[in-house]
Design an enzyme around this catalytic site. Structure first.
Site, short mmCIF file in Angstrom:
data_model
loop_
_atom_site.label_atom_id
_atom_site.label_comp_id
_atom_site.label_asym_id
_atom_site.label_seq_id
_atom_site.Cartn_x
_atom_site.Cartn_y
_atom_site.Cartn_z
N SER A 157 -1.15 13.15 -15.11
CA SER A 157 -2.40 13.41 -15.82
C SER A 157 -2.39 14.85 -16.30
O SER A 157 -1.64 15.70 -15.78
CB SER A 157 -3.58 13.18 -14.87
N ASP A 181 0.88 -1.17 0.00
CA ASP A 181 0.00 0.00 0.00
C ASP A 181 0.92 1.21 0.00
O ASP A 181 1.58 1.49 1.00
CB ASP A 181 -0.89 0.00 1.24
N ASN A 230 3.07 4.47 -10.43
CA ASN A 230 1.81 4.46 -11.15
C ASN A 230 0.59 4.39 -10.22
O ASN A 230 -0.49 4.82 -10.60
CB ASN A 230 1.78 3.28 -12.11
N ALA A 231 0.75 3.85 -9.02
CA ALA A 231 -0.39 3.66 -8.13
C ALA A 231 -1.13 4.98 -7.91
O ALA A 231 -0.51 6.02 -7.67
CB ALA A 231 0.08 3.10 -6.79
N GLY A 232 -2.43 4.92 -8.02
CA GLY A 232 -3.20 6.15 -7.84
C GLY A 232 -4.67 5.88 -7.65
O GLY A 232 -5.18 4.81 -8.00
N ALA A 276 -5.07 18.37 -7.25
CA ALA A 276 -4.07 18.85 -6.30
C ALA A 276 -2.92 17.86 -6.15
O ALA A 276 -1.75 18.25 -6.10
CB ALA A 276 -4.72 19.12 -4.94
N SER A 277 -3.25 16.57 -6.09
CA SER A 277 -2.20 15.55 -5.93
C SER A 277 -1.31 15.50 -7.16
O SER A 277 -0.08 15.31 -7.04
CB SER A 277 -2.82 14.18 -5.66
N LYS A 278 -1.88 15.68 -8.34
CA LYS A 278 -1.09 15.63 -9.56
C LYS A 278 -0.23 16.90 -9.72
O LYS A 278 0.92 16.83 -10.17
CB LYS A 278 -1.98 15.43 -10.78
N TYR A 336 -7.77 15.10 -6.64
CA TYR A 336 -6.99 14.44 -7.69
C TYR A 336 -6.08 15.45 -8.38
O TYR A 336 -4.87 15.22 -8.54
CB TYR A 336 -7.93 13.79 -8.70
#
Length: 273
Positions: A143, A65, A92-94, A158-160, A156
């Site tokens: 992305s 995880d 790649n995990a997202g 914000a994280s990218k 999403y």
């Protein structure tokens, strides 16, 4: 480029489905050794066995995880123990989301940042000594949402954006070390990410909000990522629509606001209307 990565060790997070699964197959076809990470350990074991039988690849499955720092450290240790080092790390995990900010539980934003951003940071941090030693590649699967905020995807996006800043800083720090840093930005890709996207209460939507049949395939994305690693590309923006969005967002951001709104107003059960 066949066999260009033969006997190189590639670690892929989120390898049990979607782009991660397709990357596993694409790197296996290049002759790479694979360390496959995800939470779904049974699926990973089946994938590792399949890749070994189909491509003759050496593959090991590791339950991980990426939101858990200790899991990321153990993943890297397992790769080094089995294969003696790491040449490529594919972060790649997202996880995605689909909810208006006014409606969502803030725990959703924490989850998005923990998986998407901190997962990338943790894995990269522990893999760095090996990647520097091999003068290898660290990849973040991002992305267009890392260039342009999208409605209903505040966490999403914000994280990218955070991943882009992290990777850009990392690239500059390592201009003279030989480390290759690449950000890969697919367009809309046919995968399970929209079905598993979190709603306002943190539950998976269970169905996609878009027409998956008109999107890039995960296999096409994986092929471009492999080529990008071999060619040591800086950034991959994979679609004409994505390239146009990045360009126009710099030139005419208010116009892009309207176009993005119109696009997402055409979703199934749209959040903006």
């Amino acid at each position: 480029m066949s066999g260009a990565l033969r006997n190189k060790t590639v670690v892929i997070t989120g390898a049990s489905s979607g782009i991660g699964l397709a990357c596993a197959g694409a790197f296996a076809r290049q002759g790479a050794n694979l360390v496959l990470a995800a939470r779904r350990y049974v699926d990973l074991c089946a994938l590792a066995q399949s890749l070994e039988q189909t491509h003759g690849a050496r593959a090991v499955a590791v339950r991980c995880d990426v939101a858990n720092e200790a899991d990321c450290e153990a993943l890297v240790q397992q790769a080094v123990t089995v294969f003696g080092g790491i040449d490529v790390l594919v972060n790649n995990a997202g996880v995605s989301m689909r909810a208006l900010f006014a409606d969502l539980d803030l725990a959703i934003l924490h989850r998005l940042m923990d998986v998407n951003f901190w997962g990338t940071v943790y894995c990269t941090k522990y893999a760095m000594p090996e990647l520097l030693r091999s003068r290898g590649s660290v990849v973040a699967v991002s992305s267009i949402a890392g260039y342009r905020g999208l409605p209903g995807r505040t966490g999403y996006s914000a994280s990218k954006f955070a991943i882009h800043g992290f990777m850009e800083s990392l690239r500059v720090e390592n201009l003279k070390t030989g480390l290759h840093v690449m950000v890969a930005c697919p367009g809309f890709t046919a995968s399970s990410i929209r079905a598993t996207a979190l709603d306002a209460m943190g539950e998976a939507h269970g169905e996609t909000s878009m027409d998956e049949g008109r999107m890039m395939t995960a296999e096409e994305v994986a092929g471009r990522i492999v080529r990008g690693v071999i060619q040591r590309r800086r950034t991959l923006v994979m679609t004409r629509q994505g390239k146009l969005a990045v360009l126009m967002n710099k030139l005419l951001p208010a116009w892009v606001d309207k176009k993005v709104y119109q696009l997402f107003a055409r979703e199934k059960n749209p959040l903006v209307k």
